[in-house]
Design an enzyme around this catalytic site. Structure first.
Site, mmCIF file in Angstrom:
data_model
loop_
_atom_site.group_PDB
_atom_site.id
_atom_site.type_symbol
_atom_site.label_atom_id
_atom_site.label_comp_id
_atom_site.label_asym_id
_atom_site.label_seq_id
_atom_site.Cartn_x
_atom_site.Cartn_y
_atom_site.Cartn_z
ATOM 1 N N ASP A 143 19.154 -45.986 -3.851
ATOM 2 C CA ASP A 143 17.937 -45.982 -4.669
ATOM 3 C C ASP A 143 16.785 -46.571 -3.835
ATOM 4 O O ASP A 143 16.998 -47.418 -2.965
ATOM 5 C CB ASP A 143 18.167 -46.832 -5.927
ATOM 6 C CG ASP A 143 17.017 -46.763 -6.922
ATOM 7 O OD1 ASP A 143 17.139 -46.030 -7.918
ATOM 8 O OD2 ASP A 143 15.989 -47.454 -6.704
ATOM 9 N N HIS A 166 14.595 -48.656 -4.648
ATOM 10 C CA HIS A 166 14.414 -50.094 -4.887
ATOM 11 C C HIS A 166 15.689 -50.867 -4.543
ATOM 12 O O HIS A 166 16.787 -50.371 -4.761
ATOM 13 C CB HIS A 166 14.051 -50.336 -6.354
ATOM 14 C CG HIS A 166 12.863 -49.560 -6.825
ATOM 15 N ND1 HIS A 166 12.972 -48.340 -7.462
ATOM 16 C CD2 HIS A 166 11.537 -49.821 -6.732
ATOM 17 C CE1 HIS A 166 11.763 -47.883 -7.750
ATOM 18 N NE2 HIS A 166 10.867 -48.763 -7.316
ATOM 19 N N ASP A 191 14.654 -41.792 -6.031
ATOM 20 C CA ASP A 191 13.230 -42.147 -6.004
ATOM 21 C C ASP A 191 12.731 -42.354 -4.576
ATOM 22 O O ASP A 191 11.582 -42.773 -4.373
ATOM 23 C CB ASP A 191 12.917 -43.368 -6.898
ATOM 24 C CG ASP A 191 14.009 -44.408 -6.932
ATOM 25 O OD1 ASP A 191 14.938 -44.327 -6.117
ATOM 26 O OD2 ASP A 191 13.924 -45.324 -7.779
ATOM 27 N N HIS A 224 19.371 -52.950 -11.149
ATOM 28 C CA HIS A 224 18.548 -54.173 -11.200
ATOM 29 C C HIS A 224 19.117 -55.210 -12.165
ATOM 30 O O HIS A 224 18.652 -56.348 -12.175
ATOM 31 C CB HIS A 224 17.104 -53.849 -11.609
ATOM 32 C CG HIS A 224 16.377 -52.994 -10.612
ATOM 33 N ND1 HIS A 224 16.223 -53.363 -9.297
ATOM 34 C CD2 HIS A 224 15.801 -51.765 -10.727
ATOM 35 C CE1 HIS A 224 15.563 -52.412 -8.638
ATOM 36 N NE2 HIS A 224 15.306 -51.429 -9.486
HETATM 37 N N1 Q9C Z 1 4.322 -50.545 -8.665
HETATM 38 C C1 Q9C Z 1 14.895 -48.079 -10.836
HETATM 39 O O1 Q9C Z 1 14.581 -47.251 -10.013
HETATM 40 N N2 Q9C Z 1 8.258 -51.107 -11.475
HETATM 41 N N3 Q9C Z 1 14.047 -48.997 -11.301
HETATM 42 C C2 Q9C Z 1 7.728 -50.886 -10.166
HETATM 43 C C3 Q9C Z 1 5.741 -50.331 -8.842
HETATM 44 C C4 Q9C Z 1 9.674 -51.223 -11.605
HETATM 45 C C5 Q9C Z 1 12.696 -49.052 -10.821
HETATM 46 C C6 Q9C Z 1 6.237 -50.952 -10.132
HETATM 47 C C7 Q9C Z 1 10.476 -50.147 -10.951
HETATM 48 C C8 Q9C Z 1 11.934 -50.202 -11.366
HETATM 49 C C9 Q9C Z 1 16.265 -48.068 -11.422
HETATM 50 ZN ZN ZN Z 2 14.617 -47.199 -8.026
#
Ligand code: Q9C
Ligand code: ZN
Length: 342
Positions: free
Chosen positions: A196, A198, A285, A160
Site C-alpha cells: 500500500d 501508506h 494507491d 493502519h
Molecule cells: N493528504 C489507506 O490507504 N489521509 N488509508 C491522508 C493525505 C489518510 C489511507 C491525507 C489516508 C489513509 C488504507
Molecule cells: Zn494507503
C-alpha cells in the site's frame, strides 16, 4: 485464484472526512470494492465465494478486548445521545496527557481509540468491519489448507489499525488477524509484504517485537506523507523482533524503476527469512492517478509486481487495502493477482 468477498462492506459508508481543512466526501467508499469485484469477474480470475463466520476470537489475538468492545458499541453509545451523523473523534491523548484510564463517554473513547479523524463510525460499521475480517480469515483458511494463493477482497481496509486504535480508514487489521491465524494453525514464520502507498503502521506495531512475523513495507516517506509518525527506515524491530521489520520509504514522484529496487530488496529479505506463508497487504494507491497519493506506478507495473511476489515461492494470501483511483483500482489490484499466477 479463489476470491472471498462479502456485500456487507456496503453497510460502512462514511459521509465525509476532514481533508485539506475541509469536510469532503470519503475516498474510502463502497464503489472501490465493486470495481475490484467487477474486474475479478471480467478476467475470470476464479471462483468468488462468501466468507465463513469466525467470531471474535481471531480478532482478540491481535486487538485488545477493550478496543474490540469499543468498536462493537461505539455507534450505540453515539446514537444514544441523539446524534444521527457519523461518529468522529476530535480530541487525542498526545504527549503528557493521561492514557492510563479509558474515558467513560463516547467522545473521549473515540479519541482514546483513534490515531486520526479518518475513521467515521456509522450504524453499519461494526458489521462491515467484522465481515471484512471474516473475508480475510476465510481466504486465510484456504491458504492454510494448502492453496497456493487466495484473494481476500476486504473492505474496509486494515493496515493502519493497531492493537488498540483505528485510523486511516482502518478499524480491524485484516492482514494482521490473518497472519496471526496462520501461525495459530501451525505456520512457524509468516512474512507480511505491505505494498500500500501508506506505511502499515498498525501491522508494524502489532508485530514489532516478534520474530515469527517479518514485516516489509514500501511506502511514501513519512517525513512528507501520512501516517507521518511511523514507517522510517531505521525501524528494524525491537527485542526478539529486531531485524524482522524493514521499511522502504520512497520520495514523492517515485515511479516503477525506484519502486522495483525497493520491492526486489524487500523480497530478498523475505526469501532469506523463508516464511511458511506470505500475506500481501495489497493497496494500489501507488497508482499514478491516485487522488491522495504521490507515486507514479502504471497499470502494467502491477503485473510485474505480482510476478515478483510469485518468486518468493511461498503460499500467498492477498488482502485488499487502499486504492482510491476508483476507475483503475480493479485493473491494478487484479493485475497483481494475474501477474502472480503467471
Ligand atoms: N493528504 C489507506 O490507504 N489521509 N488509508 C491522508 C493525505 C489518510 C489511507 C491525507 C489516508 C489513509 C488504507
Ligand atoms: Zn494507503
Amino acid at each position: 485464484m479463489l476470491t472471498i468477498y462479502s456485500d456487507t462492506h456496503r453497510l460502512h459508508y462514511g459521509q465525509a472526512e476532514l481533508m485539506d481543512g475541509k469536510m469532503q466526501p470519503c475516498f474510502e467508499k463502497p464503489s472501490r470494492a465493486d470495481m475490484v469485484l467487477d474486474r475479478v469477474k471480467a478476467v475470470g480470475l476464479g471462483e468468488v465465494r462468501g466468507p465463513d463466520e469466525f467470531g471474535q476470537s481471531p480478532l482478540l489475538r491481535v486487538h485488545s478486548a477493550a478496543y474490540v468492545e469499543f468498536l462493537e458499541n461505539a455507534w450505540k453509545e453515539w446514537s444514544a445521545l441523539g446524534r444521527s451523523h457519523d461518529a468522529l473523534p476530535l480530541v487525542w491523548p498526545v504527549r503528557g496527557l493521561r492514557t492510563d484510564r479509558i474515558p467513560a463517554d463516547i467522545d473521549g473513547k473515540l479519541g482514546y481509540f483513534a490515531m486520526d479523524a479518518g475513521v467515521p463510525i456509522t450504524a453499519g460499521t461494526w458489521e462491515a468491519i467484522r465481515q471484512s475480517a471474516n473475508v480475510a480469515m476465510t481466504a486465510m483458511q484456504e491458504v492454510a489448507n494448502g492453496a497456493k494463493s487466495a484473494f481476500a477482497l476486504c473492505r474496509p481496509p486494515g493496515h493502519h489499525a493497531a492493537a488498540d486504535y483505528m485510523g486511516g480508514y482502518c478499524y480491524l487489521n485484516n492482514a494482521a488477524i490473518a497472519a496471526q491465524a496462520l501461525l495459530d494453525r501451525g505456520a512457524k514464520k509468516v512474512a507480511i509484504l505491505d505494498v500500500d502507498y501508506h506505511h502499515g503502521n498498525g501491522t508494524q506495531s502489532i508485530f514489532y517485537d516478534r520474530a515469527d512475523v517479518m514485516f516489509v513495507s514500501i511506502h511514501g516517506d513519512p517525513m512528507v506523507e501520512y501516517p507521518h509518525f511511523l514507517g522510517f527506515a531505521d525501524e528494524y524491530g525491537a527485542g526478539p523482533g529486531f531485524g524482522f521489520n524493514h521499511n522502504y520509504p520512497l520520495p514523492h514522484g517515485a515511479a516503477w524503476p525506484m519502486y522495483e529496487q525497493a520491492l526486489a530488496d524487500g523480497i530478498r529479505k523475505i526469501q532469506a527469512y523463508a516464511p511458511d506463508a506470505v500475506v500481501v497487504s495489497l493497496g494500489v494507491d501507488t497508482f499514478k492517478d491516485d487522488p491522495i497519493s504521490q507515486f507514479k506506478l502504471e497499470n502494467s507495473d502491477y503485473l510485474t509486481m505480482g510476478k515478483m511476489i510469485a518468486e518468493i515461492a511461498s503460499p500467498t494470501l492477498f488482502v485488499m487495502e487502499g486504492g482510491y483511483a476508483v476507475e483503475d483500482i480493479g485493473v491494478n489490484a487484479v493485475n497483481v493477482l494475474l501477474g502472480f499466477e503467471g
